[in-house]
Design a protein around this motif. Structure first.
Motif, PDB file in Angstrom:
ATOM      1  N   PHE A 389       0.814  -1.213   0.000  1.00  0.00           N
ATOM      2  CA  PHE A 389       0.000   0.000   0.000  1.00  0.00           C
ATOM      3  C   PHE A 389       0.850   1.268   0.000  1.00  0.00           C
ATOM      4  O   PHE A 389       0.551   2.229  -0.713  1.00  0.00           O
ATOM      5  N   ALA A 475       7.636  11.992  -4.487  1.00  0.00           N
ATOM      6  CA  ALA A 475       6.949  12.594  -3.339  1.00  0.00           C
ATOM      7  C   ALA A 475       6.590  14.054  -3.618  1.00  0.00           C
ATOM      8  O   ALA A 475       5.518  14.526  -3.212  1.00  0.00           O
ATOM      9  N   ARG A 485      -2.498  10.347  -6.946  1.00  0.00           N
ATOM     10  CA  ARG A 485      -1.886   9.450  -5.960  1.00  0.00           C
ATOM     11  C   ARG A 485      -2.298   7.984  -6.163  1.00  0.00           C
ATOM     12  O   ARG A 485      -1.471   7.072  -6.090  1.00  0.00           O
ATOM     13  N   HIS A 486      -3.581   7.730  -6.413  1.00  0.00           N
ATOM     14  CA  HIS A 486      -4.040   6.343  -6.507  1.00  0.00           C
ATOM     15  C   HIS A 486      -3.380   5.609  -7.673  1.00  0.00           C
ATOM     16  O   HIS A 486      -3.065   4.428  -7.575  1.00  0.00           O
ATOM     17  N   ARG A 489       0.330   4.855  -6.955  1.00  0.00           N
ATOM     18  CA  ARG A 489       0.400   3.666  -6.088  1.00  0.00           C
ATOM     19  C   ARG A 489       0.323   2.387  -6.933  1.00  0.00           C
ATOM     20  O   ARG A 489       1.128   1.475  -6.786  1.00  0.00           O
TER      21      ARG A 489
ATOM     22  N   GLY B  36      -6.741   8.817  -3.789  1.00  0.00           N
ATOM     23  CA  GLY B  36      -5.470   8.357  -3.214  1.00  0.00           C
ATOM     24  C   GLY B  36      -5.325   8.780  -1.763  1.00  0.00           C
ATOM     25  O   GLY B  36      -4.801   8.029  -0.936  1.00  0.00           O
ATOM     26  N   GLU B  40      -5.497   6.712   2.037  1.00  0.00           N
ATOM     27  CA  GLU B  40      -4.584   6.932   3.170  1.00  0.00           C
ATOM     28  C   GLU B  40      -5.378   7.167   4.456  1.00  0.00           C
ATOM     29  O   GLU B  40      -4.936   6.793   5.549  1.00  0.00           O
ATOM     30  N   GLN B  73      -3.229  24.559   1.475  1.00  0.00           N
ATOM     31  CA  GLN B  73      -2.400  23.574   0.748  1.00  0.00           C
ATOM     32  C   GLN B  73      -0.935  23.846   1.055  1.00  0.00           C
ATOM     33  O   GLN B  73      -0.469  24.967   0.950  1.00  0.00           O
ATOM     34  N   TRP B  74      -0.207  22.828   1.457  1.00  0.00           N
ATOM     35  CA  TRP B  74       1.246  22.966   1.632  1.00  0.00           C
ATOM     36  C   TRP B  74       1.859  23.354   0.304  1.00  0.00           C
ATOM     37  O   TRP B  74       1.414  22.830  -0.697  1.00  0.00           O
ATOM     38  N   THR B  91       0.634  12.163   4.834  1.00  0.00           N
ATOM     39  CA  THR B  91       1.035  11.408   3.648  1.00  0.00           C
ATOM     40  C   THR B  91       2.324  11.976   3.055  1.00  0.00           C
ATOM     41  O   THR B  91       3.241  11.231   2.689  1.00  0.00           O
ATOM     42  N   ALA B  92       2.405  13.291   2.993  1.00  0.00           N
ATOM     43  CA  ALA B  92       3.623  13.935   2.461  1.00  0.00           C
ATOM     44  C   ALA B  92       4.821  13.617   3.343  1.00  0.00           C
ATOM     45  O   ALA B  92       5.931  13.396   2.849  1.00  0.00           O
ATOM     46  N   LEU B  94       5.180  10.891   5.230  1.00  0.00           N
ATOM     47  CA  LEU B  94       5.543   9.486   5.014  1.00  0.00           C
ATOM     48  C   LEU B  94       6.207   9.286   3.650  1.00  0.00           C
ATOM     49  O   LEU B  94       7.143   8.507   3.502  1.00  0.00           O
ATOM     50  N   ASP B  95       5.754  10.018   2.657  1.00  0.00           N
ATOM     51  CA  ASP B  95       6.358   9.929   1.312  1.00  0.00           C
ATOM     52  C   ASP B  95       7.808  10.419   1.317  1.00  0.00           C
ATOM     53  O   ASP B  95       8.566  10.100   0.403  1.00  0.00           O
ATOM     54  N   GLY B  96       8.156  11.247   2.295  1.00  0.00           N
ATOM     55  CA  GLY B  96       9.485  11.835   2.312  1.00  0.00           C
ATOM     56  C   GLY B  96       9.543  13.206   1.662  1.00  0.00           C
ATOM     57  O   GLY B  96      10.623  13.726   1.385  1.00  0.00           O
ATOM     58  N   ALA B  97       8.376  13.801   1.418  1.00  0.00           N
ATOM     59  CA  ALA B  97       8.368  15.147   0.834  1.00  0.00           C
ATOM     60  C   ALA B  97       8.715  16.201   1.889  1.00  0.00           C
ATOM     61  O   ALA B  97       9.001  17.349   1.550  1.00  0.00           O
ATOM     62  N   LEU B  98       8.678  15.806   3.166  1.00  0.00           N
ATOM     63  CA  LEU B  98       9.022  16.720   4.263  1.00  0.00           C
ATOM     64  C   LEU B  98      10.200  16.123   5.031  1.00  0.00           C
ATOM     65  O   LEU B  98      10.378  14.905   5.035  1.00  0.00           O
ATOM     66  N   LYS B 119       4.661   5.172  10.851  1.00  0.00           N
ATOM     67  CA  LYS B 119       5.106   4.319   9.748  1.00  0.00           C
ATOM     68  C   LYS B 119       6.504   4.732   9.289  1.00  0.00           C
ATOM     69  O   LYS B 119       7.344   3.872   9.006  1.00  0.00           O
TER      70      LYS B 119
END
Lengths: 566, 217
Positions: A389, A475, A485-486, A489, B36, B40, B73-74, B91-92, B94-98, B119
């Motif tokens: 996921f 990212a 995003r979906h 993924r 998406g 999450e 919005q960031w 989500t950002a 966890l994605d590593g955007a921050l 996570k």
């Protein structure tokens, strides 16, 4: 004998690519095999010597009441609880919008108490409107076959066996219209039982419930016959009884499943393809093995001959299958068993000569005739979707573009600017909370569209990515464009699991949802696919399979195709 | 939206984590999130409940508030009553955007960001300050006696930093069910989920599921 390839170097024949396998027309032509989940279940129940017993039978002369059946395994016991109802004929409907059924069922974890039966009696008959608990794994219901149920009761009450031709033309006494599991309506989450060895693979609790439901359908016709004529009524002859399966009506509720479980679909298809590849890589065979394959093809032809449907689409496919199987039998009888890589030669002949129905039937026959080579693959046919996921945001945009261009290369053949390419919308209806398929340009449903068109969404994401620097991590793109995003993924999943995506347009004007349904149902082990429109179909489950009291002495895999007349 | 009192039998019912996540996804989508991010949201709510934190309550409040169009919005600056979405920001992260360590003001329903931090941190706890409240978070759960207090924060500044000295307390109990007391939250989220359902028409009733042939035979 170790049936593994003699040649220990890398196989010379690789799995069929996703570009061949993951097409709707082919997926809609799949047949059951020994890797199908019903057969996997019965093999295990037999090998582990499971015991079965009817524990409770409180059904009155009208056929109303409760029954229960225990399945007792080496470590645990499960109980099917059946509630039998008196349903007026006008309320009988297979549609998911029905609110009453002839019988309702649940599979309970363990031996059941009277308190639990009382709790379930207040909920199970209401199906979606009721609640089951973490002690239950399955919720289901079934309706009587108007064509067969009363006929069989009348025959038995008159002291006669029903005509086998009548049985074969329908195939079941009752038809399930839903078999819910995995956390639905309060049932236990899959995670709670996924590590139990008896449920390794896919849909094992659901299919255990259906197999026990089959026994209930026999018990209730025999009960009704006894009620009608206590002195004259007889029981079903075991050979006739075995030709009775459980029907199932399946509609669009099941169709999005394949798209919503990409890792699982990969696991299923990959196991089947790997099995085929192992067989094709066998360097040699024997006359006896080729004879066995020809014999199995004859039984498959008998199955195809008994396969009736009102659907012109399926009638044409089944007619082609009969021709294919007749041709295959002739080919195999002349086939030289000394041929190198004989099964690859046979497969390649089929790929050139047979319809898609015939090709995929041949694949199942090749798999079925090599038990020792393929049976271990059944254990690989499950997946934990949550493990796939989370998105790896560190992957570069350049890499994502490359994956999109490769894994979604098939979208090049689709022009999404064309109305016909986006004619359909998958949505969920307010009335019954079930997936539906509508017409984008004729119904006001687009705002409710479900994300079930990966091809279209991949094209949109790819176009948007064009404006982004290849060196940046994905990212940064996702932060700015959460609407993609979906599909990003999915892109990451498909990069490692090639059979995770259907390589066809799932919203095209000409798309047939029954192809999706058939693919899934063939993995369950269903047969006699009977499309009732392009969006729902009927099948038969467990037709020919042993009953609990026969499992110890009969081979369930040998019964998957009808026997040839002696 | 009106919330009807639970029927008698609801006192005995509980929800699986799977159906809870599915409801959260639909509700988030119904409240306007892209698919998406809605997915999450399902992960976040399911993770929180599995680790003993009432994620459904936080999501209910968040989706109700989100209607007011005060999302930022960031990387635009959030000030006053304008806030960041905890799901988008989580989500950002966890994605590593921050970056690993950061400090952000005005996060709405900040408990919803914790699963994403957990996570990313893996087994090694990080320190998360929500305003004055200090929590330690890892993939094993929220190591704090104040996790219920954190639920009371509608809006907070969030600071993530390496955990110098994680508290020595047992990890919270993992659970697999959502208890019957969440009936009100479930009902409220069903209201948002309902916005993803298309009203039925006679045409869709007949054609949408492909009926038309006799199904009683």
């Amino acid at each position: 004998m170790d049936a593994k390839p003699q040649n220990q170097s890398a196989p010379i024949i690789a799995n069929r690519p996703a570009s061949v396998v993951m097409k709707l027309a082919r997926m809609g032509s799949l047949h059951q095999s020994r890797l199908s989940f019903m057969r996997v279940l019965l093999r295990r129940l037999k090998a582990e010597n499971w015991q079965f017993r009817q524990v409770e039978w409180r059904i009155d002369e009208q056929g109303v009441g409760v029954a229960s059946y225990e399945a007792i395994g080496p470590e645990r016991t499960y109980t099917l609880v059946a509630f039998a109802h008196d349903l007026p004929a006008e309320q009988r409907s297979d549609r998911v919008i029905a609110e009453a059924w002839d019988a309702t069922f649940t599979l309970h974890d363990g031996v059941i108490s009277q308190a639990d039966i009382a709790r379930l009696a207040a909920n199970v008959p209401r199906q979606e409107a009721g609640r089951i608990s973490g002690q239950e794994f399955v919720l289901s219901r079934a309706n009587r076959s108007v064509r067969l149920f009363d006929y069989v009761v009348t025959c038995l009450a008159n002291g006669q066996q029903p005509d086998l031709r009548e049985i074969e033309s329908v195939g079941y006494l009752m038809r399930t219209t839903a078999v819910y599991g995995s956390g639905k309506f309060g049932a236990a989450d899959r995670a709670l039982w996924a590590d139990r060895p008896e449920f390794a693979g896919s849909f094992q609790p659901e299919l255990l419930a259906v197999w026990l439901i089959r026994s209930f359908t026999i018990d209730i016709v025999e009960h009704m016959a006894r009620q009608r004529a206590p002195d004259r009524a007889i029981r079903l002859d075991p050979d006739i009884r075995r030709r009775i399966g459980v029907g199932n009506s399946t509609g669009l509720g099941m169709a999005p499943f394949l798209i919503n479980h990409p890792a699982l679909i990969h696991a299923w298809i990959n196991a089947r393809e790997t099995a085929l590849t192992r067989v094709r890589n066998l360097p040699a065979s024997t006359a006896e093995t080729i004879d066995d394959l020809a014999h199995l093809a004859q039984r498959a032809l008998r199955n195809a001959a008994e396969w009736t449907t009102d659907s012109l689409y399926q009638q044409n496919k089944t007619a082609g299958l009969r021709d294919d199987l007749a041709g295959l039998i002739v080919y195999l009888k002349k086939f030289d068993p000394a041929t190198d890589y004989p099964f690859d030669v046979i497969y390649e002949w089929g790929a050139r000569q047979l319809s898609l129905e015939g090709q995929e039937q041949l694949v199942s026959l090749l798999i079925d005739s090599h038990a020792a080579l393929v049976d271990d693959l059944a254990a690989t046919m499950s997946a934990n979707e949550s493990a796939y996921f989370h998105i790896d945001g560190s992957i570069t945009i350049g890499k994502i573009k490359a994956i999109l261009d490769d894994a979604y290369g098939w979208v090049k053949h689709i022009n999404y600017a064309d109305d016909a390419a986006i004619a359909r919308v998958w949505y969920v209806s307010e009335e019954k909370l079930e997936p539906r398929l509508g017409e984008r340009f004729h119904e006001p449903i687009e705002p409710f569209e479900q994300p079930l068109a990966p091809g279209r969404d991949a094209v949109a994401a790819r176009a948007c990515l064009d404006h982004w620097d290849d060196a940046k991590p994905i990212a940064s793109f996702l932060l700015a464009h959460p609407e993609h995003r979906h599909i990003i993924r999915r892109t990451q999943i498909v990069a490692s699991l090639p059979y995770a995506e259907i390589q066809d347009n799932t919203i095209a004007a000409e798309m047939r949802p029954i192809d999706l349904l058939r693919c899934k149902l063939s993995f369950f082990g269903a047969s006699k696919f009977d499309p009732r429109s392009d969006r729902w179909l009927r099948i038969t489950m467990y037709q020919g399979a042993p009953f609990p009291d026969e499992l110890a002495r009969l081979d369930p895999d040998d019964l998957a195709y009808p026997p040839l007349p002696s | 939206m009106t919330i009807t009192p639970p029927p008698d039998d609801a006192r005995h019912s509980s929800w699986s984590l799977g159906e809870t996540a599915a409801l959260a996804i639909k509700a988030a989508r119904g409240a306007g999130m892209p698919w998406g991010l809605a997915d999450e949201t399902g992960f976040a709510v399911s993770w929180l409940h599995a680790h003993g934190i009432a994620g459904l309550s936080a999501l209910c409040r968040y989706l109700s508030w989100r209607h007011n169009d005060r999302l930022t919005q960031w990387p635009d600056h959030a000030t006053g009553d304008r806030c960041y979405c905890p799901i988008a920001l989580g989500t950002a992260y966890l994605d590593g955007a921050l970056p690993d360590s950061l400090s952000i003001n005005n996060i709405r329903e900040p408990v919803l960001i914790l699963p994403f931090i957990a996570k990313r941190s893996g087994a090694r706890p990080v320190q998360v300050n929500l305003d004055q409240l200090c929590l330690h978070v890892s993939e094993n759960g929220v190591l704090s006696r104040y996790q219920d207090t954190a639920l009371l924060l509608n809006q907070a500044a969030c600071t993530i930093s390496p955990a110098a000295d994680p508290p020595v307390i047992p990890p919270p109990m993992q659970t697999q069910r959502v208890a019957s007391c969440f009936y009100g939250c479930v009902t409220a989220l069903q209201y948002f989920a309902g916005k993803t359902y298309a009203p039925a028409t006679d045409e869709s009733r007949l054609a949408g599921a492909g009926a038309g042939l006799n199904d009683n035979d």
